[in-house]
Motif scaffolding. Structure first.
Motif, PDB file in Angstrom:
ATOM      1  N   PHE A  24       0.864  -1.190   0.000  1.00 12.08           N
ATOM      2  CA  PHE A  24       0.000   0.000   0.000  1.00 12.08           C
ATOM      3  C   PHE A  24       0.896   1.234   0.000  1.00 12.08           C
ATOM      4  CE2 PHE A  24      -2.482   3.194   2.482  1.00 12.08           C
ATOM      5  CZ  PHE A  24      -3.439   3.438   1.497  1.00 12.08           C
ATOM      6  N   PRO A  25       0.703   2.141  -0.968  1.00 13.15           N
ATOM      7  CA  PRO A  25       1.606   3.288  -1.089  1.00 13.15           C
ATOM      8  C   PRO A  25       1.325   4.446  -0.137  1.00 13.15           C
ATOM      9  CG  PRO A  25      -0.003   3.322  -2.839  1.00 13.15           C
ATOM     10  CD  PRO A  25      -0.234   2.049  -2.070  1.00 13.15           C
ATOM     11  N   GLY A  26       0.244   4.369   0.605  1.00  9.23           N
ATOM     12  CA  GLY A  26      -0.093   5.451   1.523  1.00  9.23           C
ATOM     13  C   GLY A  26      -1.270   6.258   1.012  1.00  9.23           C
ATOM     14  N   ALA A  72     -15.481   3.041  -4.715  1.00  9.69           N
ATOM     15  CA  ALA A  72     -16.636   3.052  -3.804  1.00  9.69           C
ATOM     16  C   ALA A  72     -17.568   1.881  -4.135  1.00  9.69           C
ATOM     17  CB  ALA A  72     -17.376   4.378  -3.887  1.00  9.69           C
ATOM     18  N   ASP A  73     -17.760   1.591  -5.423  1.00  6.60           N
ATOM     19  CA  ASP A  73     -18.575   0.429  -5.809  1.00  6.60           C
ATOM     20  C   ASP A  73     -17.965  -0.852  -5.261  1.00  6.60           C
ATOM     21  OD1 ASP A  73     -20.348   2.052  -7.198  1.00  6.60           O
ATOM     22  OD2 ASP A  73     -19.577   1.490  -9.189  1.00  6.60           O
ATOM     23  N   PHE A  74     -16.642  -0.981  -5.392  1.00  6.79           N
ATOM     24  CA  PHE A  74     -15.958  -2.165  -4.860  1.00  6.79           C
ATOM     25  C   PHE A  74     -16.142  -2.250  -3.344  1.00  6.79           C
ATOM     26  CE2 PHE A  74     -12.165  -3.859  -2.750  1.00  6.79           C
ATOM     27  CZ  PHE A  74     -12.240  -5.180  -3.166  1.00  6.79           C
ATOM     28  N   GLN A  75     -15.960  -1.141  -2.666  1.00  5.85           N
ATOM     29  CA  GLN A  75     -16.094  -1.133  -1.209  1.00  5.85           C
ATOM     30  C   GLN A  75     -17.511  -1.526  -0.781  1.00  5.85           C
ATOM     31  OE1 GLN A  75     -14.671   2.897  -0.781  1.00  5.85           O
ATOM     32  NE2 GLN A  75     -12.732   2.222   0.130  1.00  5.85           N
ATOM     33  N   GLN A  80     -16.925  -6.480   4.307  1.00  3.05           N
ATOM     34  CA  GLN A  80     -15.894  -6.008   5.240  1.00  3.05           C
ATOM     35  C   GLN A  80     -15.594  -4.522   5.061  1.00  3.05           C
ATOM     36  OE1 GLN A  80     -12.331  -8.443   5.303  1.00  3.05           O
ATOM     37  NE2 GLN A  80     -13.497 -10.163   4.503  1.00  3.05           N
ATOM     38  N   LEU A  81     -15.976  -3.973   3.912  1.00  2.00           N
ATOM     39  CA  LEU A  81     -15.648  -2.586   3.603  1.00  2.00           C
ATOM     40  C   LEU A  81     -16.862  -1.681   3.438  1.00  2.00           C
ATOM     41  CD1 LEU A  81     -13.001  -3.325   0.825  1.00  2.00           C
ATOM     42  CD2 LEU A  81     -12.539  -2.738   3.207  1.00  2.00           C
ATOM     43  N   HIS A  92      -6.579  -1.563   4.384  1.00  3.99           N
ATOM     44  CA  HIS A  92      -7.508  -2.705   4.421  1.00  3.99           C
ATOM     45  C   HIS A  92      -8.171  -2.914   3.058  1.00  3.99           C
ATOM     46  CE1 HIS A  92      -9.832  -5.765   6.365  1.00  3.99           C
ATOM     47  NE2 HIS A  92     -10.981  -5.165   6.100  1.00  3.99           N
ATOM     48  N   THR A  93      -8.643  -1.832   2.452  1.00  2.00           N
ATOM     49  CA  THR A  93      -9.236  -1.925   1.118  1.00  2.00           C
ATOM     50  C   THR A  93      -8.214  -2.448   0.123  1.00  2.00           C
ATOM     51  OG1 THR A  93     -10.803  -0.122   1.521  1.00  2.00           O
ATOM     52  CG2 THR A  93     -10.259  -0.578  -0.773  1.00  2.00           C
ATOM     53  N   TRP A  94      -6.996  -1.932   0.175  1.00  2.00           N
ATOM     54  CA  TRP A  94      -5.919  -2.347  -0.733  1.00  2.00           C
ATOM     55  C   TRP A  94      -5.648  -3.842  -0.578  1.00  2.00           C
ATOM     56  CZ3 TRP A  94      -3.396   0.565  -4.364  1.00  2.00           C
ATOM     57  CH2 TRP A  94      -2.207   0.075  -4.883  1.00  2.00           C
ATOM     58  N   HIS A  95      -5.569  -4.290   0.659  1.00  2.00           N
ATOM     59  CA  HIS A  95      -5.307  -5.710   0.929  1.00  2.00           C
ATOM     60  C   HIS A  95      -6.401  -6.603   0.324  1.00  2.00           C
ATOM     61  CE1 HIS A  95      -3.973  -9.244   3.202  1.00  2.00           C
ATOM     62  NE2 HIS A  95      -5.255  -9.457   3.420  1.00  2.00           N
ATOM     63  N   ILE A  96      -7.640  -6.232   0.537  1.00  2.00           N
ATOM     64  CA  ILE A  96      -8.754  -7.046   0.019  1.00  2.00           C
ATOM     65  C   ILE A  96      -8.799  -6.999  -1.496  1.00  2.00           C
ATOM     66  CG2 ILE A  96     -11.275  -7.228  -0.066  1.00  2.00           C
ATOM     67  CD1 ILE A  96     -11.246  -6.384   2.919  1.00  2.00           C
TER      68      ILE A  96
END
Length: 99
Positions: A24-26, A72-75, A80-81, A92-96
């Motif tokens: 995750f780049p930050g 946002a659609d993905f989340q 979990q998001l 967390h979003t990046w990991h999933i």
């Protein structure tokens, strides 16, 4: 016996390693006006996962409204998001997304 191997020695099939998840780049990498490879990587992954409908041209290195809407659609699609569907990636979003 063939080539000195007596058949008792088998070979294990080689299991390919899954591709490494990018780090995750930050948070600062994903904001209006930002342009970088992480934005492109995120957009490409969203398209691979079926979340690219807001993009008219396709993923690019520049952060835009379509990126935010696709994320946002993905989340929202992931339980979990879904409570944090702001369209901005966090660790967390990046990991999933990249799992």
């Amino acid at each position: 016996m063939r080539d000195g191997i007596d058949g008792r020695l088998g070979t294990k099939p080689v299991q390919p390693k899954p591709p490494a998840r990018p780090a995750f780049p930050g948070h600062g990498a994903f904001a209006p006006g930002q342009s970088n490879g992480s934005i492109l990587l995120l957009g490409q992954q969203l398209v691979r996962c079926g979340f690219g409908k807001h993009d008219r041209v396709g993923p690019s290195k520049s952060w835009g409204e379509a990126d935010q809407q696709n994320l946002a659609d993905f989340q929202r699609s992931n339980k979990q998001l879904s409570g944090d569907a702001d369209g901005y990636p966090g660790p967390h979003t990046w990991h999933i997304l990249f799992s």
